[in-house]
Design an enzyme around this catalytic site. Structure first.
Site, PDB file in Angstrom:
ATOM      1  N   LYS A 185     -55.994  35.372  12.883  1.00 29.12           N
ATOM      2  CA  LYS A 185     -56.824  36.586  12.854  1.00 29.12           C
ATOM      3  C   LYS A 185     -56.232  37.710  13.721  1.00 29.12           C
ATOM      4  O   LYS A 185     -56.105  38.842  13.271  1.00 29.12           O
ATOM      5  CB  LYS A 185     -58.235  36.216  13.311  1.00 29.12           C
ATOM      6  CG  LYS A 185     -59.250  37.327  13.285  1.00 29.12           C
ATOM      7  CD  LYS A 185     -60.677  36.811  13.289  1.00 29.12           C
ATOM      8  CE  LYS A 185     -60.945  35.728  14.290  1.00 29.12           C
ATOM      9  NZ  LYS A 185     -60.958  36.174  15.693  1.00 29.12           N
TER      10      LYS A 185
ATOM     11  N   THR B 263     -53.142  37.939  14.854  1.00 27.55           N
ATOM     12  CA  THR B 263     -51.833  38.279  14.294  1.00 27.55           C
ATOM     13  C   THR B 263     -52.005  39.244  13.117  1.00 27.55           C
ATOM     14  O   THR B 263     -51.276  40.235  12.985  1.00 27.55           O
ATOM     15  CB  THR B 263     -51.108  36.994  13.850  1.00 27.55           C
ATOM     16  OG1 THR B 263     -51.029  36.114  14.980  1.00 27.55           O
ATOM     17  CG2 THR B 263     -49.717  37.274  13.336  1.00 27.55           C
TER      18      THR B 263
ATOM     19  N   ARG C 208     -59.328  42.133  22.302  1.00 31.49           N
ATOM     20  CA  ARG C 208     -59.838  41.518  23.536  1.00 31.49           C
ATOM     21  C   ARG C 208     -58.689  41.095  24.449  1.00 31.49           C
ATOM     22  O   ARG C 208     -57.580  40.861  23.990  1.00 31.49           O
ATOM     23  CB  ARG C 208     -60.664  40.270  23.202  1.00 31.49           C
ATOM     24  CG  ARG C 208     -61.956  40.582  22.477  1.00 31.49           C
ATOM     25  CD  ARG C 208     -62.628  39.329  21.986  1.00 31.49           C
ATOM     26  NE  ARG C 208     -61.851  38.674  20.941  1.00 31.49           N
ATOM     27  CZ  ARG C 208     -62.124  37.467  20.451  1.00 31.49           C
ATOM     28  NH1 ARG C 208     -63.133  36.783  20.936  1.00 31.49           N
ATOM     29  NH2 ARG C 208     -61.386  36.959  19.500  1.00 31.49           N
TER      30      ARG C 208
ATOM     31  N   LYS D 186     -55.635  26.292  23.734  1.00 32.63           N
ATOM     32  CA  LYS D 186     -55.741  27.253  22.638  1.00 32.63           C
ATOM     33  C   LYS D 186     -54.603  28.278  22.636  1.00 32.63           C
ATOM     34  O   LYS D 186     -54.172  28.760  21.605  1.00 32.63           O
ATOM     35  CB  LYS D 186     -57.096  27.976  22.754  1.00 32.63           C
ATOM     36  CG  LYS D 186     -57.416  28.905  21.603  1.00 32.63           C
ATOM     37  CD  LYS D 186     -58.836  29.441  21.756  1.00 32.63           C
ATOM     38  CE  LYS D 186     -59.140  30.478  20.698  1.00 32.63           C
ATOM     39  NZ  LYS D 186     -58.523  31.772  20.949  1.00 32.63           N
TER      40      LYS D 186
ATOM     41  N   ALA E 261     -67.279  34.129  22.492  1.00 35.56           N
ATOM     42  CA  ALA E 261     -67.810  34.453  21.159  1.00 35.56           C
ATOM     43  C   ALA E 261     -68.990  33.556  20.788  1.00 35.56           C
ATOM     44  O   ALA E 261     -69.471  33.600  19.667  1.00 35.56           O
ATOM     45  CB  ALA E 261     -66.708  34.334  20.124  1.00 35.56           C
TER      46      ALA E 261
ATOM     47  N   PHE F  75     -64.020  34.109  16.516  1.00 31.60           N
ATOM     48  CA  PHE F  75     -64.294  32.956  15.649  1.00 31.60           C
ATOM     49  C   PHE F  75     -64.361  33.309  14.156  1.00 31.60           C
ATOM     50  O   PHE F  75     -63.745  34.271  13.709  1.00 31.60           O
ATOM     51  CB  PHE F  75     -65.591  32.266  16.061  1.00 31.60           C
ATOM     52  CG  PHE F  75     -65.529  31.509  17.349  1.00 31.60           C
ATOM     53  CD1 PHE F  75     -64.371  30.859  17.747  1.00 31.60           C
ATOM     54  CD2 PHE F  75     -66.631  31.432  18.181  1.00 31.60           C
ATOM     55  CE1 PHE F  75     -64.317  30.155  18.935  1.00 31.60           C
ATOM     56  CE2 PHE F  75     -66.593  30.720  19.373  1.00 31.60           C
ATOM     57  CZ  PHE F  75     -65.430  30.084  19.748  1.00 31.60           C
TER      58      PHE F  75
ATOM     59  N   PHE G  15     -48.061  30.647   4.027  1.00 24.77           N
ATOM     60  CA  PHE G  15     -47.162  29.680   4.669  1.00 24.77           C
ATOM     61  C   PHE G  15     -46.106  29.268   3.641  1.00 24.77           C
ATOM     62  O   PHE G  15     -46.361  29.300   2.434  1.00 24.77           O
ATOM     63  CB  PHE G  15     -47.949  28.451   5.137  1.00 24.77           C
ATOM     64  CG  PHE G  15     -48.701  28.654   6.424  1.00 24.77           C
ATOM     65  CD1 PHE G  15     -48.275  28.052   7.594  1.00 24.77           C
ATOM     66  CD2 PHE G  15     -49.827  29.458   6.468  1.00 24.77           C
ATOM     67  CE1 PHE G  15     -48.961  28.240   8.792  1.00 24.77           C
ATOM     68  CE2 PHE G  15     -50.527  29.659   7.652  1.00 24.77           C
ATOM     69  CZ  PHE G  15     -50.092  29.041   8.819  1.00 24.77           C
TER      70      PHE G  15
ATOM     71  N   TRP H 175     -46.733  37.560  10.329  1.00 24.86           N
ATOM     72  CA  TRP H 175     -46.173  36.679  11.357  1.00 24.86           C
ATOM     73  C   TRP H 175     -44.641  36.698  11.283  1.00 24.86           C
ATOM     74  O   TRP H 175     -43.963  36.806  12.301  1.00 24.86           O
ATOM     75  CB  TRP H 175     -46.706  35.243  11.179  1.00 24.86           C
ATOM     76  CG  TRP H 175     -46.228  34.306  12.246  1.00 24.86           C
ATOM     77  CD1 TRP H 175     -46.804  34.089  13.473  1.00 24.86           C
ATOM     78  CD2 TRP H 175     -45.070  33.460  12.195  1.00 24.86           C
ATOM     79  NE1 TRP H 175     -46.066  33.175  14.181  1.00 24.86           N
ATOM     80  CE2 TRP H 175     -45.000  32.771  13.426  1.00 24.86           C
ATOM     81  CE3 TRP H 175     -44.084  33.228  11.231  1.00 24.86           C
ATOM     82  CZ2 TRP H 175     -43.994  31.854  13.720  1.00 24.86           C
ATOM     83  CZ3 TRP H 175     -43.073  32.315  11.521  1.00 24.86           C
ATOM     84  CH2 TRP H 175     -43.033  31.633  12.751  1.00 24.86           C
TER      85      TRP H 175
END
Length: 558
Positions: A72, A74, A95, A106, A274, A302, A383, A411
């Site tokens: 998200k 990225t 954020r 994480k 969140a 999230f 991907f 990415w």
């Protein structure tokens, strides 16, 4: 093929001087307070001094998260760079990361691959000290509360009804439950206590919703720290702590300016949990970004049922914001996990698993379009193992809902991989007008608001409110908090309150266990599961891989 790590990519970047970035963002040097060459604080007076009208607001959110990852942040950064590449005047608002996840499992929150904000090491570590200031303000209030009790307790505070905790910005399970004030009368009143992680502090939520220094002070004064022996709330204002706390926070409240790898101005500021908070960057940073760019890209925490719901029902309601478009991030891999596949089986084509998992994406998309009535696009992070058949399947299903799907390759390619997404976002902003609607009205009761979110957004049948929570709701409505928005804390791994129910479960009820008010933030927190306000470190913390050489170069930070 050997891919560079995020930190290696970031360290290869030659960032522009922050004054150059300020110029790109149309910010005069007189508003800039430099923190070295590549980061700065921006004076709050800029918002009032700028006559330019607000640009378009684009919200990036995502499907229900899985261990397969969605990307998200990225996507948010890559989309902003994509908009810049197609000639748009753009800013991004994000954020700040917490040190807890950075050293835990994480990771940080500066994006990934070729879609990052830099300097990523600084952003993921101390940055400009905002979180330390928030922790200091939180702990000053705790110290003044316990000192008031020690010095005679003229307010009649019941030590068994204290709700305010100390905080530290670290995953430290040892501090969840402590007994303090030991060692005799001179050392305080013995009582059970505990620590939250700084991002779970109500100060963080207040900080991110404040619209000025005066508003910050007013909100701080309303924070409830505990209750008297006859159940009357005791506030920060009763302890006269709000002035000193605001003094600690006055510089932190200024938004931070940094840049993406491609030189797009980025406001990175604040970062509330969140779950028990609203999970968005500060209102001040969003307002500044909107003034400085024709397009502002921001994200919510999230999955969309938690992050976007809180962005739309809490932040937009309080700050008077209306998104012009919403981007829903998904991956084929994550949707196959929602369809029941194990993480090890995601590399092979499996349309049956995709068919089982795609209702998760479709429910999120339908919420944005039909509940909140906003234009939406699906961004599929591609991907190498995704097949054309799988991508085509998603495109077709989303078209049935009247929503376009765009492949995103930010990415690997940065802004270039986000150009197609950028073009669709511009089309949505310019051609499709939303009719923004909240999922519930202000004048509904707290119970009705909770039920509205569960039925309309989660897709559940209704709610079960436990006896204890019923009493808490009645007390809060008696105290005048019935008009507040609700901030529902539940697992992020399911639309329901059961993390094992993947996809788009139906006919479930959500159990409301506890309800408490964040009076300074201005919302009521609804606890539906076992929500952790102080995480712990994993068996092998990320901190074990982080090092720094004799020249100060950091390694192992993702």
């Amino acid at each position: 093929m050997n891919y560079l790590s995020d930190i290696e990519i970031a360290q290869q970047c030659k960032p522009k001087h922050i004054l150059e970035i300020a110029k790109v963002a149309h910010i005069d040097e007189k508003y800039i307070e430099q923190y070295g060459n590549y980061k700065a604080k921006v004076d709050l007076s800029l918002i009032n001094d700028t006559k330019k009208k607000n640009g378009k607001l684009v919200l990036v959110t995502a499907i229900t998260p899985t261990p397969a990852g969605e990307g998200k942040t990225t996507t948010t950064i890559g989309l902003a760079d994509g908009l810049k590449r197609i000639g748009k005047d753009v800013t991004v608002a994000l954020r700040e990361p917490s040190l807890g996840p950075v050293f835990g499992i994480k990771g940080g929150a500066a994006g990934g691959g070729y879609a990052q904000v830099v300097p990523m090491e600084d952003i993921n570590l101390h940055f400009t000290g905002d979180f330390h200031a928030i922790g200091a303000a939180n702990n000053l209030l705790a110290a003044m509360l316990d000192n008031h009790i020690q010095q005679g307790n003229s307010l009649g505070i019941d030590t068994k009804k204290i709700t305010w905790k100390r905080c530290v910005d670290m995953n430290d399970r040892q501090l969840r439950f402590v007994v303090d004030g030991l060692g005799g009368k001179v050392n305080g009143t013995p009582r059970e206590d505990g620590f939250d992680i700084t991002v779970a502090s109500e100060i963080m939520a207040v900080f991110c919703l404040a619209t000025s220094i005066s508003d910050l002070k007013e909100r701080l004064s309303k924070i409830i720290v505990g209750y008297t022996y006859d159940d009357k709330p005791v506030t920060c204002g009763d302890l006269n702590a709000q002035g000193a706390m605001t003094a600690l926070l006055k510089d932190a409240l200024k938004p931070n300016l940094v840049q993406t790898l491609e030189g797009t101005p980025a406001f990175v500021h604040g970062g509330p949990f969140a779950n028990i908070a609203h999970g968005c960057n500060s209102v001040m940073a969003t307002q500044m970004a909107l003034k400085m760019g024709d397009y502002t890209v921001t994200e919510a925490g999230f999955g969309a049922d938690l992050g976007a719901e809180k962005f739309l029902d809490i932040k937009c309601r309080m700050a008077g914001l209306t998104p012009d478009a919403v981007v829903m991030v998904a991956t084929v891999r994550a949707l196959k996990m929602h369809g029941g596949l194990d993480k090890k089986e995601l590399a092979t084509e499996d349309l049956a698993a995709l068919e089982k998992g795609i209702p998760n994406l479709l429910r999120h998309v339908s919420n944005i379009k039909n509940v909140y009535k906003l234009p939406c696009v699906v961004a599929v992070n591609r991907f190498p193992t995704d097949t054309d058949n799988e991508i085509d399947f998603i495109v077709k299903k989303c078209q049935e809902l009247g929503v376009n799907t765009v492949l995103s390759n930010v990415w690997a390619e940065g802004g270039k991989g986000g150009e197609n997404l950028a073009k669709e976002v511009v089309r949505l902003c310019e051609e499709e007008k939303g009719d923004f609607t909240f999922s519930y009205a202000d004048d509904m009761s707290l119970t009705e608001k909770i039920e509205a979110v569960v039925k309309k957004v989660y897709g559940g049948r209704g709610i079960t409110v436990l006896t204890n929570a019923k009493k808490q709701i009645a007390q809060l409505e008696d105290l005048g908090f019935g008009k507040c928005p609700v901030c529902i804390a539940k697992t992020q791994y399911s639309f329901s309150d059961d993390p094992t129910k993947l996809g788009a479960p139906e006919n479930f009820t959500v159990t409301v266990k506890n309800v408490k008010v964040s009076a300074g933030a201005g919302f009521v927190v609804v606890l539906t599961g076992d929500i952790m306000t102080m995480p712990g470190l994993p068996k092998k913390p990320a901190a074990e891989n982080i090092d720094v050489d004799a020249n100060g170069k950091i390694t192992g930070l993702f």
